[in-house]
Design a protein around this motif. Structure first.
Motif, PDB file in Angstrom:
ATOM      1  N   UNK A 177       0.597  -1.220  -0.001  1.00 44.88           N
ATOM      2  CA  UNK A 177       0.083  -0.185  -0.381  1.00 44.88           C
ATOM      3  C   UNK A 177       0.978   1.180  -0.062  1.00 44.88           C
ATOM      4  N   UNK A 178       0.947   2.298  -0.863  1.00 46.24           N
ATOM      5  CA  UNK A 178       1.619   3.533  -1.102  1.00 46.24           C
ATOM      6  C   UNK A 178       1.008   4.897  -1.071  1.00 46.24           C
ATOM      7  N   UNK A 179       0.574   5.164   0.255  1.00 46.67           N
ATOM      8  CA  UNK A 179      -0.462   6.548   0.735  1.00 46.67           C
ATOM      9  C   UNK A 179       1.078   7.265   0.347  1.00 46.67           C
ATOM     10  N   UNK A 180       0.169   8.881  -0.051  1.00 47.67           N
ATOM     11  CA  UNK A 180       0.847   9.843  -0.481  1.00 47.67           C
ATOM     12  C   UNK A 180       1.600  10.538   1.187  1.00 47.67           C
ATOM     13  N   UNK A 181       2.273  11.032   1.022  1.00 44.66           N
ATOM     14  CA  UNK A 181       3.281  11.885   2.716  1.00 44.66           C
ATOM     15  C   UNK A 181       2.115  13.089   3.019  1.00 44.66           C
ATOM     16  N   UNK A 182       1.184  13.623   1.636  1.00 42.06           N
ATOM     17  CA  UNK A 182      -0.118  14.722   2.428  1.00 42.06           C
ATOM     18  C   UNK A 182       0.002  14.277   3.880  1.00 42.06           C
ATOM     19  N   UNK A 183      -0.838  15.224   4.861  1.00 42.36           N
ATOM     20  CA  UNK A 183      -1.191  14.878   6.157  1.00 42.36           C
ATOM     21  C   UNK A 183      -0.839  13.510   7.101  1.00 42.36           C
ATOM     22  N   UNK A 184       0.247  12.506   6.812  1.00 43.20           N
ATOM     23  CA  UNK A 184       0.824  11.425   6.661  1.00 43.20           C
ATOM     24  C   UNK A 184       0.844  11.245   8.033  1.00 43.20           C
ATOM     25  N   UNK A 185       1.525  12.656   8.805  1.00 41.88           N
ATOM     26  CA  UNK A 185       1.506  12.847  10.351  1.00 41.88           C
ATOM     27  C   UNK A 185       0.229  12.431  11.120  1.00 41.88           C
ATOM     28  N   UNK A 186      -0.491  13.041  10.211  1.00 44.13           N
ATOM     29  CA  UNK A 186      -2.437  12.798  11.316  1.00 44.13           C
ATOM     30  C   UNK A 186      -2.697  11.813  10.596  1.00 44.13           C
TER      31      UNK A 186
END
Lengths: 304, 304
Positions: free
Chosen positions: A69-78
């Motif tokens: 699974x490859x999520x985007x990095x935007x807002x990943x910390x939340x």
């Protein structure tokens, strides 16, 4: 180069741990000239599988043997808890993280470079928490100006900056991954061999590179040659159809990945091949299932 | 890319003739995934073999199975008869011509670019007369300034200029050969894959590229990957020892060319591997004989 590689492996052996750095094992395999049995590990960016929620997408992915699974990095910390919870007990792991940073590393303006480092560090820390293989970055998009000139001094500057970023990535048990793009998007870094050469100059196990079949279609004369050049530094692969950047197979005969797959098999590549693509068809599920079959058939057909 | 190649071969088939363009056959071979029996054709630059005269050097070369001769481009137009006479009745052919031009193709100053074209044309015409595979050129040495900036516009300019030069080369039944150098000599073009990509953009059978093991040692992460990327565009190869640029073997274990030779065999490479190197030893003949044995042994050992 064998000597370089041995030094690299020595360094890596001392300081690295965790499968995220297993790529260094590739060198040993390919250096020995063996072509081991390598499985095709398919990954999807978020939203490529049908399903409104992560759980619905992951259910579909598990049913069809997609393991990354490859999520985007935007807002990943939340989203760390959300992603961890959705992956819990599943046979799916996080592959790479797709960008999401602001600013760029080759900006003339120091504030823009600082913005890049500040936002990358937040993504890298989150990437480490969810066990990602690395965070994808581009040194400079064509649209990002003013950019340092394309000179040896800028190349040296980039290598130094990447070492700093690599140190931070390693403390979070992940990496940063240089992605070459086609000239229309980023003239500065277009070829996999150049990205690999930057990794070799950095000589840092937290600094890796990738190849994207879509961009490679425009910039590489040989998919196999490009991946062999990436060698031990290859940490991720993107895939799409080769004419319209849709799902593999949607461009018919043009969607031939066998030569590149041969290179990956020769390397003993053990990371992910991840879908970064659009969709022409109206039927996402059927098109994705056909794409998965196409890639698995071509992987089998790829005799190195 | 397969499609590109087919288009290329179609064009080439219509317009080319003569073994100088046989490189296009490489594509067919490698595209078919076969690894045919390929012979190692060794060439020497002038002065590498012992002997005061061309005839003495050629006698030595024939005695030791060297089949190629690489003269410099300087004053070549006045040496055509001398070289033809010395080669007459021998089992040695002219391989590539090593540079010898003045000015450079990426100069900001038009007069300097004109000087490059004027001097290259004289060398190309002479190269054609002696049946050379092509004239080696470098787009810009680091010392050559002012140079156009390293941008997409400059890349487009280079491709256009190369087509013009390629047209002239083809009328003389030869080619121009782009040589990537290490960053210390020419940052603009450092990697074989980039030179091959320029050739693909030019899409001209008179525009080719080469790889030099000496420069590749510093710039390539994989000799095999680099040569596979050169593919159908590979027209020449330079070789030297890998630490001091002396005769192959004079740097001991560092002088391993097997991985690169594997790539050449996979391509079905049918051009020359030519010595461009100095000499550490005081005994030129013995060192050269040992170098020839080393390369032939490594060529045999290179199982692709």
């Amino acid at each position: 180069m064998t000597i370089n590689r041995r030094d690299f492996l020595k360094t890596a052996a001392v300081t690295t741990g965790g499968s995220v750095f297993a790529a260094s094992g590739i060198a040993a395999t390919s250096a020995a000239g063996k072509t081991p049995k390598v499985e095709l590990k398919i990954s999807l960016q978020e939203g490529k599988a049908p399903g409104a929620s992560l759980n619905e997408q992951f259910d579909f992915m598990e049913q069809h043997g997609v393991v990354g699974f490859e999520p985007g990095g935007g807002n990943l910390q939340n989203r760390v808890k959300e992603i961890k919870d959705a992956l819990s007990g599943r046979n799916i792991k996080v592959s790479a993280i797709c960008a999401g940073f602001k600013g760029f590393i080759l900006a003339e303006n120091e504030a823009v470079r600082r913005e890049f480092f500040d936002t990358m560090k937040v993504i890298i820390a989150a990437a480490g928490e969810i066990g990602s293989t690395g965070v994808i970055m581009v040194p400079a998009f064509n649209s990002q100006k003013p950019c340092k000139p394309h000179t040896q001094d800028t190349r040296n500057f980039l290598v130094e900056q990447l070492r700093t970023l690599g140190d931070y990535a390693v403390t979070h048990n992940t990496t940063v991954i240089l992605e070459p793009l086609n000239r229309g998007e980023a003239f500065y870094l277009r070829q996999v061999a150049d990205a690999a050469s930057i990794c070799r100059d950095a000589n840092h196990h937290g600094v890796r590179c990738m190849g994207d079949f879509w961009h490679m279609t425009h910039e590489e004369t040989s998919d196999k040659g490009a991946f062999l050049s990436a060698g031990e530094y290859l940490q991720h692969v993107h895939i799409a159809s080769r004419k319209c950047r849709s799902m593999p197979g949607e461009d018919g005969e043009a969607d031939n990945y066998i030569d590149g797959f041969r290179g990956l098999k020769m390397l003993g590549y053990d990371k992910y091949v991840s879908f970064e693509c659009g969709l022409q068809s109206k039927d996402r599920a059927a098109t994705l299932i056909a794409a998965l079959k196409l890639l698995r058939d071509q992987w089998k057909a790829a005799k190195s």
